[in-house]
Enzyme design. Structure first.
Site, PDB file in Angstrom:
ATOM      1  N   HIS A  41       6.033   1.656  -6.491  1.00  0.00           N
ATOM      2  CA  HIS A  41       4.531   1.664  -6.905  1.00  0.00           C
ATOM      3  C   HIS A  41       4.119   1.991  -8.265  1.00  0.00           C
ATOM      4  O   HIS A  41       5.511   3.138  -8.695  1.00  0.00           O
ATOM      5  CB  HIS A  41       3.171   2.901  -5.650  1.00  0.00           C
ATOM      6  CG  HIS A  41       2.219   2.572  -6.323  1.00  0.00           C
ATOM      7  ND1 HIS A  41       1.468   1.507  -6.831  1.00  0.00           N
ATOM      8  CD2 HIS A  41       1.726   3.687  -7.950  1.00  0.00           C
ATOM      9  CE1 HIS A  41       0.216   2.272  -7.205  1.00  0.00           C
ATOM     10  NE2 HIS A  41       0.177   3.319  -7.850  1.00  0.00           N
TER      11      HIS A  41
ATOM     12  N   TYR B 112      -5.650   3.973  -2.219  1.00  0.00           N
ATOM     13  CA  TYR B 112      -5.685   2.692  -1.858  1.00  0.00           C
ATOM     14  C   TYR B 112      -7.194   2.604  -1.999  1.00  0.00           C
ATOM     15  O   TYR B 112      -7.649   1.026  -0.955  1.00  0.00           O
ATOM     16  CB  TYR B 112      -4.940   1.804  -1.175  1.00  0.00           C
ATOM     17  CG  TYR B 112      -3.363   1.844  -1.253  1.00  0.00           C
ATOM     18  CD1 TYR B 112      -2.668   1.489  -2.420  1.00  0.00           C
ATOM     19  CD2 TYR B 112      -1.683   3.061  -0.553  1.00  0.00           C
ATOM     20  CE1 TYR B 112      -1.702   1.175  -2.553  1.00  0.00           C
ATOM     21  CE2 TYR B 112      -0.941   2.847  -0.815  1.00  0.00           C
ATOM     22  CZ  TYR B 112      -0.520   1.684  -2.179  1.00  0.00           C
ATOM     23  OH  TYR B 112       0.970   1.965  -2.307  1.00  0.00           O
TER      24      TYR B 112
HETATM   25  P1  RTP Z   1       1.477  -1.233  -6.075  1.00  0.00           P
HETATM   26  O1  RTP Z   1       0.081  -0.462  -5.865  1.00  0.00           O
HETATM   27  O2  RTP Z   1       2.417  -0.037  -4.872  1.00  0.00           O
HETATM   28  O3  RTP Z   1       2.031  -1.095  -7.297  1.00  0.00           O
HETATM   29  O4  RTP Z   1       1.426  -2.343  -6.279  1.00  0.00           O
HETATM   30  P2  RTP Z   1       0.807  -3.467  -6.210  1.00  0.00           P
HETATM   31  O5  RTP Z   1      -0.710  -2.961  -7.463  1.00  0.00           O
HETATM   32  O6  RTP Z   1       1.395  -4.540  -7.283  1.00  0.00           O
HETATM   33  O7  RTP Z   1       0.547  -4.567  -5.640  1.00  0.00           O
HETATM   34  P3  RTP Z   1      -1.485  -4.071  -5.246  1.00  0.00           P
HETATM   35  O8  RTP Z   1      -2.350  -5.682  -4.850  1.00  0.00           O
HETATM   36  O9  RTP Z   1      -1.942  -3.117  -5.509  1.00  0.00           O
HETATM   37  O10 RTP Z   1      -0.911  -3.610  -3.434  1.00  0.00           O
HETATM   38  C1  RTP Z   1      -0.354  -2.244  -2.810  1.00  0.00           C
HETATM   39  C2  RTP Z   1       0.397  -2.352  -1.850  1.00  0.00           C
HETATM   40  O11 RTP Z   1      -0.267  -3.078  -0.588  1.00  0.00           O
HETATM   41  C3  RTP Z   1       1.160  -3.677   0.282  1.00  0.00           C
HETATM   42  N1  RTP Z   1       0.814  -5.107   0.146  1.00  0.00           N
HETATM   43  N2  RTP Z   1       0.794  -5.687   1.222  1.00  0.00           N
HETATM   44  N3  RTP Z   1       0.551  -9.047   2.012  1.00  0.00           N
HETATM   45  C4  RTP Z   1       0.866  -7.491   2.362  1.00  0.00           C
HETATM   46  O12 RTP Z   1       1.409  -7.929   2.716  1.00  0.00           O
HETATM   47  C5  RTP Z   1       0.519  -7.022   1.066  1.00  0.00           C
HETATM   48  N4  RTP Z   1       0.054  -7.529  -0.328  1.00  0.00           N
HETATM   49  C6  RTP Z   1      -0.102  -6.290  -0.876  1.00  0.00           C
HETATM   50  C7  RTP Z   1       2.677  -3.680  -1.114  1.00  0.00           C
HETATM   51  O13 RTP Z   1       3.286  -2.574  -0.909  1.00  0.00           O
HETATM   52  C8  RTP Z   1       1.629  -3.386  -2.538  1.00  0.00           C
HETATM   53  O14 RTP Z   1       2.164  -2.972  -3.209  1.00  0.00           O
END
Ligand code: RTP
Length: 155
Positions: free
Chosen positions: A122, A56
């Site tokens: 994810h 991350y």
């Molecule tokens: P992932 O990597 O888990 O598939 O998710 P993503 O690309 O769709 O989203 P990303 O923006 O990269 O965020 C990774 C993970 O962080 C958590 N998250 N929490 N506002 C919040 O509290 C928030 N925003 C994101 C989520 O678990 C997200 O999947």
């Protein structure tokens, strides 16, 4: 190998700790299997903090970053590599929008969760990201190269 490069695209998919706790590992595997994608690696593991921080790293300046790493380290995750045509894009489609309340019903998140901070799975967001994440989570010898033995055992 009798496959075009396009058909050999790979993505990194993980069932997050809340998905494992809720018994959704099989459901998530089932959807990728039934769609026709090929499982090339899978393992249950408690991810070390350093691995999650690397995974991350692009989110390090977000307010939710430390909570995200703590959540991801809170229990085992089921890490997988899936292979097939446009599997990165299709995998994201099958998972649904990052915020489950914006995920369409029929998607994994749209069917099983509500909060963005507990969105159960994810999926890599681009082919280059997938390559980085696969190399981060798996050793080369954990990736299985095989062909489906089409029609050899079922008729
Ligand atoms: P992932 O990597 O888990 O598939 O998710 P993503 O690309 O769709 O989203 P990303 O923006 O990269 O965020 C990774 C993970 O962080 C958590 N998250 N929490 N506002 C919040 O509290 C928030 N925003 C994101 C989520 O678990 C997200 O999947």
């Amino acid at each position: 190998k009798n496959m075009t490069d396009a058909n050999a695209e790979r993505t990194f998919i993980a069932v997050k700790p809340d998905g494992v706790q809720r018994g959704l590992v099989g459901e998530i595997i089932k959807r990728f299997e039934q769609r026709g994608y090929k499982l090339v690696a899978g393992k249950l593991m408690v991810a070390p903090k350093a691995l999650l921080e690397n995974h991350y790293k692009d989110l390090a300046d977000k307010p939710f970053y430390s909570g995200l790493v703590t959540y991801m380290a809170s229990g085992p995750v089921f890490a997988m590599v899936w292979e097939g045509k446009e599997v990165v894009k299709m995998g994201r489609k099958m998972l649904g929008a990052t915020n489950p309340r914006e995920s369409a019903p029929g998607t994994i998140r749209g069917d099983y969760c509500i909060d963005v901070g507990r969105n159960i799975c994810h999926g890599s967001d681009a082919v280059e990201t997938a390559q980085r994440e696969i190399a981060l989570w798996f050793k080369d010898d954990e990736l299985c190269d095989y062909e489906f033995a089409d029609k050899k055992w079922v008729y």
